[in-house]
Design a protein around this motif. Structure first.
Motif, PDB file in Angstrom:
ATOM      1  N   CYS A  99       0.820  -1.217   0.000  1.00 45.13           N
ATOM      2  CA  CYS A  99       0.000   0.000   0.000  1.00 45.13           C
ATOM      3  C   CYS A  99       0.855   1.269   0.000  1.00 45.13           C
ATOM      4  O   CYS A  99       0.346   2.358  -0.240  1.00 45.13           O
ATOM      5  N   GLN A 105      -0.966   2.503  -5.030  1.00 44.27           N
ATOM      6  CA  GLN A 105      -1.844   3.538  -4.473  1.00 44.27           C
ATOM      7  C   GLN A 105      -2.674   4.199  -5.574  1.00 44.27           C
ATOM      8  O   GLN A 105      -3.897   4.275  -5.482  1.00 44.27           O
ATOM      9  N   ARG A 106      -1.988   4.679  -6.596  1.00 42.37           N
ATOM     10  CA  ARG A 106      -2.675   5.480  -7.615  1.00 42.37           C
ATOM     11  C   ARG A 106      -3.585   4.622  -8.484  1.00 42.37           C
ATOM     12  O   ARG A 106      -4.744   4.957  -8.713  1.00 42.37           O
ATOM     13  N   HIS A 110      -6.833   4.243  -5.847  1.00 43.96           N
ATOM     14  CA  HIS A 110      -7.562   5.477  -6.169  1.00 43.96           C
ATOM     15  C   HIS A 110      -8.340   5.427  -7.486  1.00 43.96           C
ATOM     16  O   HIS A 110      -9.495   5.817  -7.542  1.00 43.96           O
ATOM     17  N   GLU A 111      -7.692   4.982  -8.542  1.00 43.89           N
ATOM     18  CA  GLU A 111      -8.277   5.144  -9.868  1.00 43.89           C
ATOM     19  C   GLU A 111      -9.123   3.966 -10.347  1.00 43.89           C
ATOM     20  O   GLU A 111     -10.097   4.165 -11.054  1.00 43.89           O
ATOM     21  N   SER A 164     -10.289  -0.658   3.515  1.00 44.96           N
ATOM     22  CA  SER A 164     -10.327   0.650   4.187  1.00 44.96           C
ATOM     23  C   SER A 164      -8.930   1.072   4.630  1.00 44.96           C
ATOM     24  O   SER A 164      -8.564   2.244   4.512  1.00 44.96           O
ATOM     25  N   THR A 167      -7.008   2.366   1.658  1.00 49.76           N
ATOM     26  CA  THR A 167      -7.467   3.707   1.285  1.00 49.76           C
ATOM     27  C   THR A 167      -6.900   4.756   2.235  1.00 49.76           C
ATOM     28  O   THR A 167      -6.464   5.833   1.806  1.00 49.76           O
ATOM     29  N   GLU A 168      -6.894   4.449   3.530  1.00 42.94           N
ATOM     30  CA  GLU A 168      -6.333   5.381   4.518  1.00 42.94           C
ATOM     31  C   GLU A 168      -4.853   5.631   4.256  1.00 42.94           C
ATOM     32  O   GLU A 168      -4.396   6.771   4.292  1.00 42.94           O
ATOM     33  N   ALA A 170      -3.155   5.178   1.396  1.00 44.21           N
ATOM     34  CA  ALA A 170      -2.964   5.851   0.107  1.00 44.21           C
ATOM     35  C   ALA A 170      -3.403   7.310   0.131  1.00 44.21           C
ATOM     36  O   ALA A 170      -2.901   8.119  -0.647  1.00 44.21           O
ATOM     37  N   SER A 171      -4.324   7.669   1.015  1.00 40.94           N
ATOM     38  CA  SER A 171      -4.851   9.037   1.071  1.00 40.94           C
ATOM     39  C   SER A 171      -4.121   9.910   2.088  1.00 40.94           C
ATOM     40  O   SER A 171      -4.373  11.111   2.163  1.00 40.94           O
ATOM     41  N   SER A 172      -3.232   9.312   2.846  1.00 37.36           N
ATOM     42  CA  SER A 172      -2.565  10.046   3.914  1.00 37.36           C
ATOM     43  C   SER A 172      -1.390  10.874   3.403  1.00 37.36           C
ATOM     44  O   SER A 172      -0.671  10.455   2.503  1.00 37.36           O
ATOM     45  N   PRO A 175       1.971   8.326   4.502  1.00 39.82           N
ATOM     46  CA  PRO A 175       1.550   6.930   4.353  1.00 39.82           C
ATOM     47  C   PRO A 175       2.315   5.947   5.238  1.00 39.82           C
ATOM     48  O   PRO A 175       1.734   5.001   5.751  1.00 39.82           O
TER      49      PRO A 175
END
Length: 196
Positions: A99, A105-106, A110-111, A164, A167-168, A170-172, A175
């Protein structure tokens, strides 16, 4: 005996997918053109269309490449040596490490749900990750490491929690820190359900 044409075709396809992974990781799906992918792969746009019907098909091939790298490492760990408990913890650590990879991640986190659509993305994730989670859980139950639980439902809940977590991470903005925190929390929770 393989033909030169087949070898060339496979190397062209591979170059296109590698190019797509790099560009989709750096720029995202919307900001990457097929011209750029072909140019980076050093092939013509006609060669690209010979292998892929369009941008979405190319994205799905890039997604598959990124996913299969992660799945391959996880499958090796989960099916490897050590007790089921050790393999489960090693698999968790490897997943969290995956992750942190910018391409994963991208593209995968995300995509993919947006580009592929929720249903197709979930089917792809089910084929890869969910089976490993279910088999790890079955191994833990069979070894007496955790209590008997409804495998399918429990595996689905674990799958959701790990999604989840991904996602956390990858969005942090940090990371690595979030990944370490998630790993600590999940390991703590696993120890609470472990038979002693």
């Amino acid at each position: 005996m393989r033909s030169r044409r087949l070898d060339y075709s496979e190397s062209t396809r591979s170059a296109l997918v590698n190019s797509a992974v790099e560009l989709f990781t750096k720029r995202g799906y919307a900001s990457t053109s097929l011209d750029e992918v072909a140019k980076r792969a050093r092939v013509t746009k006609g060669a690209l269309y010979h292998h892929f019907s369009g941008k979405q098909a190319l994205f799905e091939a890039a997604f598959e490449k990124v996913e299969s790298r992660v799945f391959g490492r996880l499958e090796e760990i989960v099916g490897g040596s050590g007790t089921p408990w050790e393999r489960a913890l090693a698999g968790l650590r490897e997943f969290i490490s995956s992750c942190l990879d910018p391409a994963y991640q991208r593209i995968a986190i995300h995509e993919a749900p947006v580009v592929m659509g929720w249903e197709r993305w979930r089917e792809a994730e089910d084929r890869a990750s969910f089976g490993l989670i279910r088999s790890s859980l079955e191994d833990l139950i069979e070894a007496g490491e955790v209590d008997e639980v409804p495998v399918e439902i429990t595996a689905r809940l674990l799958f959701g929690a790990l999604h989840s977590a991904a996602t956390e991470i990858a969005s942090s903005p940090d990371p690595k820190k979030v990944g370490a925190q998630i790993e600590a929390v999940i390991v703590q929770l696993l120890h609470r359900v472990r038979r002693t």
